[in-house]
Design a protein around this motif. Structure first.
Motif, PDB file in Angstrom:
ATOM      1  N   GLY A  62       0.819  -1.065   0.023  1.00  0.00           N
ATOM      2  CA  GLY A  62      -0.036   0.183  -0.058  1.00  0.00           C
ATOM      3  C   GLY A  62       0.816   1.234   0.211  1.00  0.00           C
ATOM      4  O   GLY A  62       0.511   2.322  -0.603  1.00  0.00           O
ATOM      5  N   ASP A  63       2.198   1.226   0.794  1.00  0.00           N
ATOM      6  CA  ASP A  63       2.700   2.428   0.795  1.00  0.00           C
ATOM      7  C   ASP A  63       4.314   2.214   1.164  1.00  0.00           C
ATOM      8  O   ASP A  63       4.542   0.884   1.443  1.00  0.00           O
ATOM      9  CB  ASP A  63       2.241   3.359   1.915  1.00  0.00           C
ATOM     10  N   ILE A  64       5.053   3.125   1.264  1.00  0.00           N
ATOM     11  CA  ILE A  64       6.379   2.815   1.330  1.00  0.00           C
ATOM     12  C   ILE A  64       6.812   2.279   2.832  1.00  0.00           C
ATOM     13  O   ILE A  64       7.560   1.602   2.926  1.00  0.00           O
ATOM     14  CB  ILE A  64       7.093   4.153   1.290  1.00  0.00           C
ATOM     15  N   LYS A  65       5.899   2.612   3.946  1.00  0.00           N
ATOM     16  CA  LYS A  65       6.047   2.119   5.196  1.00  0.00           C
ATOM     17  C   LYS A  65       5.782   0.627   5.158  1.00  0.00           C
ATOM     18  O   LYS A  65       6.446  -0.277   5.895  1.00  0.00           O
ATOM     19  CB  LYS A  65       5.181   2.974   6.218  1.00  0.00           C
ATOM     20  N   HIS A  66       4.755   0.203   4.287  1.00  0.00           N
ATOM     21  CA  HIS A  66       4.175  -1.086   4.379  1.00  0.00           C
ATOM     22  C   HIS A  66       5.336  -2.005   3.766  1.00  0.00           C
ATOM     23  O   HIS A  66       5.656  -3.119   4.274  1.00  0.00           O
ATOM     24  CB  HIS A  66       2.939  -1.228   3.649  1.00  0.00           C
ATOM     25  N   ILE A  67       6.004  -1.692   2.537  1.00  0.00           N
ATOM     26  CA  ILE A  67       6.883  -2.306   1.794  1.00  0.00           C
ATOM     27  C   ILE A  67       8.260  -2.407   2.513  1.00  0.00           C
ATOM     28  O   ILE A  67       8.965  -3.441   2.365  1.00  0.00           O
ATOM     29  CB  ILE A  67       7.020  -1.938   0.504  1.00  0.00           C
ATOM     30  N   TYR A  68       8.451  -1.303   3.454  1.00  0.00           N
ATOM     31  CA  TYR A  68       9.678  -1.302   3.855  1.00  0.00           C
ATOM     32  C   TYR A  68       9.809  -2.329   5.120  1.00  0.00           C
ATOM     33  O   TYR A  68      10.750  -3.053   5.328  1.00  0.00           O
ATOM     34  CB  TYR A  68      10.012   0.021   4.377  1.00  0.00           C
ATOM     35  N   HIS A  69       8.506  -2.487   6.013  1.00  0.00           N
ATOM     36  CA  HIS A  69       8.565  -3.178   6.997  1.00  0.00           C
ATOM     37  C   HIS A  69       8.478  -4.698   6.536  1.00  0.00           C
ATOM     38  O   HIS A  69       8.855  -5.546   7.538  1.00  0.00           O
ATOM     39  CB  HIS A  69       7.112  -2.949   7.871  1.00  0.00           C
ATOM     40  N   ASN A  70       8.120  -4.926   5.325  1.00  0.00           N
ATOM     41  CA  ASN A  70       8.220  -6.269   4.778  1.00  0.00           C
ATOM     42  C   ASN A  70       9.676  -6.729   4.351  1.00  0.00           C
ATOM     43  O   ASN A  70       9.828  -7.936   4.263  1.00  0.00           O
ATOM     44  CB  ASN A  70       7.218  -6.672   3.880  1.00  0.00           C
ATOM     45  N   THR A  71      10.248  -5.879   3.764  1.00  0.00           N
ATOM     46  CA  THR A  71      11.535  -6.033   2.913  1.00  0.00           C
ATOM     47  C   THR A  71      12.556  -6.715   3.703  1.00  0.00           C
ATOM     48  O   THR A  71      13.099  -7.899   3.463  1.00  0.00           O
ATOM     49  CB  THR A  71      12.073  -4.926   2.574  1.00  0.00           C
ATOM     50  N   ILE A  72      13.042  -6.432   5.053  1.00  0.00           N
ATOM     51  CA  ILE A  72      14.141  -6.937   5.801  1.00  0.00           C
ATOM     52  C   ILE A  72      13.612  -8.353   6.432  1.00  0.00           C
ATOM     53  O   ILE A  72      14.445  -9.267   6.078  1.00  0.00           O
ATOM     54  CB  ILE A  72      14.560  -6.090   6.953  1.00  0.00           C
ATOM     55  N   PRO A  73      12.476  -8.513   7.122  1.00  0.00           N
ATOM     56  CA  PRO A  73      12.131  -9.970   7.308  1.00  0.00           C
ATOM     57  C   PRO A  73      12.008 -10.950   6.307  1.00  0.00           C
ATOM     58  O   PRO A  73      12.569 -11.834   6.378  1.00  0.00           O
ATOM     59  CB  PRO A  73      10.855  -9.711   7.959  1.00  0.00           C
ATOM     60  N   LEU A  74      11.667 -10.523   4.930  1.00  0.00           N
ATOM     61  CA  LEU A  74      11.372 -11.496   3.818  1.00  0.00           C
ATOM     62  C   LEU A  74      12.617 -11.757   3.315  1.00  0.00           C
ATOM     63  O   LEU A  74      12.984 -12.892   3.004  1.00  0.00           O
ATOM     64  CB  LEU A  74      10.716 -10.842   2.785  1.00  0.00           C
ATOM     65  N   PHE A  75      13.865 -10.844   3.453  1.00  0.00           N
ATOM     66  CA  PHE A  75      15.156 -11.265   2.852  1.00  0.00           C
ATOM     67  C   PHE A  75      15.717 -11.984   3.719  1.00  0.00           C
ATOM     68  O   PHE A  75      16.273 -13.032   3.510  1.00  0.00           O
ATOM     69  CB  PHE A  75      15.683 -10.016   2.887  1.00  0.00           C
ATOM     70  N   VAL A  76      15.866 -11.733   5.236  1.00  0.00           N
ATOM     71  CA  VAL A  76      16.464 -12.569   6.170  1.00  0.00           C
ATOM     72  C   VAL A  76      15.887 -13.765   6.132  1.00  0.00           C
ATOM     73  O   VAL A  76      16.701 -14.910   6.199  1.00  0.00           O
ATOM     74  CB  VAL A  76      16.451 -12.001   7.450  1.00  0.00           C
ATOM     75  N   LEU A  77      14.662 -14.165   6.187  1.00  0.00           N
ATOM     76  CA  LEU A  77      13.982 -15.354   6.498  1.00  0.00           C
ATOM     77  C   LEU A  77      14.125 -16.326   5.257  1.00  0.00           C
ATOM     78  O   LEU A  77      14.351 -17.525   5.449  1.00  0.00           O
ATOM     79  CB  LEU A  77      12.418 -15.230   6.806  1.00  0.00           C
ATOM     80  N   SER A  78      14.231 -15.819   3.955  1.00  0.00           N
ATOM     81  CA  SER A  78      14.248 -16.406   2.728  1.00  0.00           C
ATOM     82  C   SER A  78      15.734 -16.746   2.690  1.00  0.00           C
ATOM     83  O   SER A  78      15.853 -17.963   2.171  1.00  0.00           O
ATOM     84  CB  SER A  78      13.896 -15.666   1.432  1.00  0.00           C
ATOM     85  N   MET A  79      16.593 -15.971   3.172  1.00  0.00           N
ATOM     86  CA  MET A  79      17.980 -16.569   3.101  1.00  0.00           C
ATOM     87  C   MET A  79      18.221 -17.635   3.924  1.00  0.00           C
ATOM     88  O   MET A  79      18.877 -18.652   3.679  1.00  0.00           O
ATOM     89  CB  MET A  79      18.889 -15.412   3.684  1.00  0.00           C
ATOM     90  N   ALA A  80      17.777 -17.565   5.215  1.00  0.00           N
ATOM     91  CA  ALA A  80      17.940 -18.843   6.172  1.00  0.00           C
ATOM     92  C   ALA A  80      17.084 -19.913   5.540  1.00  0.00           C
ATOM     93  O   ALA A  80      17.705 -21.133   5.553  1.00  0.00           O
ATOM     94  CB  ALA A  80      17.054 -18.311   7.431  1.00  0.00           C
ATOM     95  N   LEU A  81      16.144 -19.641   4.697  1.00  0.00           N
ATOM     96  CA  LEU A  81      15.316 -21.185   4.328  1.00  0.00           C
ATOM     97  C   LEU A  81      16.370 -21.511   3.168  1.00  0.00           C
ATOM     98  O   LEU A  81      16.251 -22.812   3.287  1.00  0.00           O
ATOM     99  CB  LEU A  81      14.134 -20.321   3.488  1.00  0.00           C
ATOM    100  N   PHE A  82      16.813 -20.819   2.396  1.00  0.00           N
ATOM    101  CA  PHE A  82      17.816 -21.475   1.182  1.00  0.00           C
ATOM    102  C   PHE A  82      18.967 -22.078   1.554  1.00  0.00           C
ATOM    103  O   PHE A  82      19.428 -22.766   0.957  1.00  0.00           O
ATOM    104  CB  PHE A  82      17.720 -20.284   0.025  1.00  0.00           C
ATOM    105  N   TYR A  83      19.406 -21.726   2.864  1.00  0.00           N
ATOM    106  CA  TYR A  83      20.802 -22.092   3.270  1.00  0.00           C
ATOM    107  C   TYR A  83      20.479 -23.503   4.420  1.00  0.00           C
ATOM    108  O   TYR A  83      20.854 -24.498   4.063  1.00  0.00           O
ATOM    109  CB  TYR A  83      21.316 -21.398   4.255  1.00  0.00           C
ATOM    110  N   PHE A  84      19.515 -23.373   5.082  1.00  0.00           N
ATOM    111  CA  PHE A  84      19.076 -24.491   5.908  1.00  0.00           C
ATOM    112  C   PHE A  84      18.140 -25.466   5.256  1.00  0.00           C
ATOM    113  O   PHE A  84      18.171 -26.757   5.641  1.00  0.00           O
ATOM    114  CB  PHE A  84      18.459 -23.964   7.373  1.00  0.00           C
ATOM    115  N   TYR A  85      17.178 -25.148   4.560  1.00  0.00           N
ATOM    116  CA  TYR A  85      16.304 -26.073   4.146  1.00  0.00           C
ATOM    117  C   TYR A  85      16.342 -25.936   2.394  1.00  0.00           C
ATOM    118  O   TYR A  85      15.246 -25.999   1.531  1.00  0.00           O
ATOM    119  CB  TYR A  85      14.978 -25.604   4.352  1.00  0.00           C
ATOM    120  N   LYS A  86      17.455 -26.007   1.762  1.00  0.00           N
ATOM    121  CA  LYS A  86      17.540 -25.813   0.429  1.00  0.00           C
ATOM    122  C   LYS A  86      16.808 -26.695  -0.446  1.00  0.00           C
ATOM    123  O   LYS A  86      16.077 -26.397  -1.438  1.00  0.00           O
ATOM    124  CB  LYS A  86      19.218 -25.961  -0.020  1.00  0.00           C
ATOM    125  N   PRO A  87      16.757 -28.074   0.061  1.00  0.00           N
ATOM    126  CA  PRO A  87      15.912 -28.998  -0.912  1.00  0.00           C
ATOM    127  C   PRO A  87      14.450 -28.693  -1.140  1.00  0.00           C
ATOM    128  O   PRO A  87      13.831 -28.955  -2.086  1.00  0.00           O
ATOM    129  CB  PRO A  87      16.427 -30.357  -0.301  1.00  0.00           C
TER     130      PRO A  87
END
Length: 242
Positions: A62-87
């Motif tokens: 919806g706005d810059i605040k909305h996307i900003y609050h989602n960016t960092i958690p999405l980046f960190v959690l997806s990195m952890a997912l691809f490292y620890f649960y790659k298959p």
């Protein structure tokens, strides 16, 4: 799948999360730059037209605040997912988007539900419960870290604040838990030592041989000597019949 295949760094650990984050920012930039509003493509519960949001809503904000609050958690959690649960990383992301979006469509209020927060809650829930179920020290440590960083997000899975899709958050939590149960076999297993094996025999353990039945240390152990057998073969002298 061997443990080293799970915990192995690759370029995808960085590239895939970066690509996903850049995609949602590119969509947001396009909306702002050219004056579009894609919110109508989000999930609108209990309507046939609203089903398109099941796939599209994670890319809309919806706005810059909305996307900003989602960016960092999405980046960190997806990195952890691809490292620890790659298959199973892509399965968790793709099916996570579909299932959490569909659950939101089923239980949501009559409004447009947009944002990647549903997927973020999938990743938080999946990572936490998977580490608990796996009983692997690295995955348990990851679960504790996730709780430390994002544990407060649980409050937004209930209707405590207006303007937030708690239905999408709740759907993500439920989806992550279901995935943690469903993918129980496709995880790294903790290494078992010899004494943890089912066919372990204490009498053959070279370490325990240095202790007697009362637990006293034995300084010297007679080496086991194998009996040497010598077989003699006798041949009778051949006789000349001529």
């Amino acid at each position: 799948m061997q443990q080293r295949d799970h915990f192995k760094f690759s370029t995808g650990v960085i590239i895939y999360p970066v690509f996903f984050v850049l995609t949602i920012w590119l969509v947001f930039w396009f909306e702002v730059r050219f004056g579009f509003n894609f919110s109508k493509y989000g999930v609108y519960p209990q309507t046939l037209k609203g089903l398109r949001g099941v796939v599209l809503s994670p890319f809309l904000h919806g706005d810059i605040k909305h996307i900003y609050h989602n960016t960092i958690p999405l980046f960190v959690l997806s990195m952890a997912l691809f490292y620890f649960y790659k298959p199973i990383a892509w399965k968790v992301i793709l099916f996570g988007i579909l299932f959490s979006g569909f659950f939101t469509w089923c239980i949501g209020r009559p409004s447009y539900h947009i944002g990647a927060s549903g997927l973020i809650y999938v990743l938080v829930s999946f990572t936490f419960f998977k580490g608990v179920f796996a009983k692997h020290y690295r995955l348990i440590a990851l679960s504790l870290l996730i709780i430390f960083l994002y544990g407060s997000m649980i409050w937004y899975a209930i209707p405590v604040k207006e303007g937030i899709s708690w239905e999408g958050h709740l759907s993500g939590l439920v989806t992550g838990l279901l995935f943690a149960l469903f993918f129980r076999k496709e995880i790294a297993k903790p290494k078992k030592y010899a004494w943890e094996q089912e066919n372990y025999n204490e009498d053959e353990d070279p370490f325990l041989k240095h202790f007697d039945k009362d637990g006293n240390f034995i300084e010297y152990i007679e080496p086991e000597q194998e009996e040497t057998k010598i077989n003699y073969i006798y041949k009778e002298e051949s006789k000349d019949l001529n």
